[in-house]
Design an enzyme around this catalytic site. Sequence first.
Site, PDB file in Angstrom:
ATOM      1  N   GLU A   5      -1.098  -0.434  -4.281  1.00 58.55           N
ATOM      2  CA  GLU A   5      -2.334   0.815  -4.576  1.00 58.55           C
ATOM      3  C   GLU A   5      -3.894   0.195  -4.011  1.00 58.55           C
ATOM      4  OE1 GLU A   5      -4.146   0.223  -8.795  1.00 58.55           O
ATOM      5  OE2 GLU A   5      -6.009   0.503  -7.823  1.00 58.55           O
ATOM      6  N   GLU A  42     -14.284   1.529  -4.238  1.00 60.99           N
ATOM      7  CA  GLU A  42     -14.173   1.616  -5.957  1.00 60.99           C
ATOM      8  C   GLU A  42     -15.813   0.922  -6.427  1.00 60.99           C
ATOM      9  OE1 GLU A  42     -11.364   0.387  -9.872  1.00 60.99           O
ATOM     10  OE2 GLU A  42     -11.067  -1.049  -7.486  1.00 60.99           O
TER      11      GLU A  42
END
Length: 271
Positions: free
Chosen positions: A145, A150
């Site tokens: 990932e 974010e």
Amino acid sequence: MKNIVLAALLTVFAVPSFAQWKLVWADEFDSEGAPDPKIWEPEKGFVRNEELQWYQAENAYCKGGLLIIEAKKEKVKNPDYKAGSNNWKENREFAAYTSASLTTKKSKSWQYGRFEIRAKIDTRAGLWPAFWTLGIKGRWPDNGEIDIMEYYRDMLLANVAWGSNEQYKPIWNSVKKPLNTFEDPKWADKFHVWRMDWDEDSIKLYVDDLLLTSQDLSKAVNAKNKDIKPFHQPHYVLLDLAVGGDNGGDPSGTDFPARFEVDYVRIYQKK
């Protein structure tokens, strides 16, 4: 003296690093209406992290040259509801929020390159926008990932994750940058550019050309499932705006709707 002058000239006329990259795919979101269904597949329902929102396609649309992912405070019935279930996706009769998550899992993936997004994020409490990638082979987190952008709880995050010896427990390279360290009280009102530079040796994650973190890929190897190469395989892209959940925080004091606005997504690879 000649060497000093030559060095100065090379500095002034240096070929920018961008010259090594060729644009191989982009979405500028110039067509009004739903995002291109040949590229972007909307996720549906309760998906991950015990988040509060119900994902649905209608919360993502293109308008005025932007992709808008909109989170709303609205009650939606959960068709998978089962009273007394221990599964968080089934034991909620209703969702209190809706939003959207888009993925290129079935349409587009790339191995190595420069991944770039220009976007404006809503930084109020309980909101969790992200631009991230997952590898096409292996279960999470063995597939790898990469969180290029974010945000939650007043912090930007830049993360790389891969598999440990325990199933579903990742090894993280995670950097958190509080928004107040930008020393710009209007930072959240502006568009910013996030990017990843990824090759066979490393991953580097930036915001507005500021390096947030880097990862030596020789050290990002699954501890258990070594046959899966998390960062030496194609990755697909996800765009989403989550609400609450494991990390997102408490949205109860936030006025909705909230928006994650994307000007473009561009993928470059080396010439």
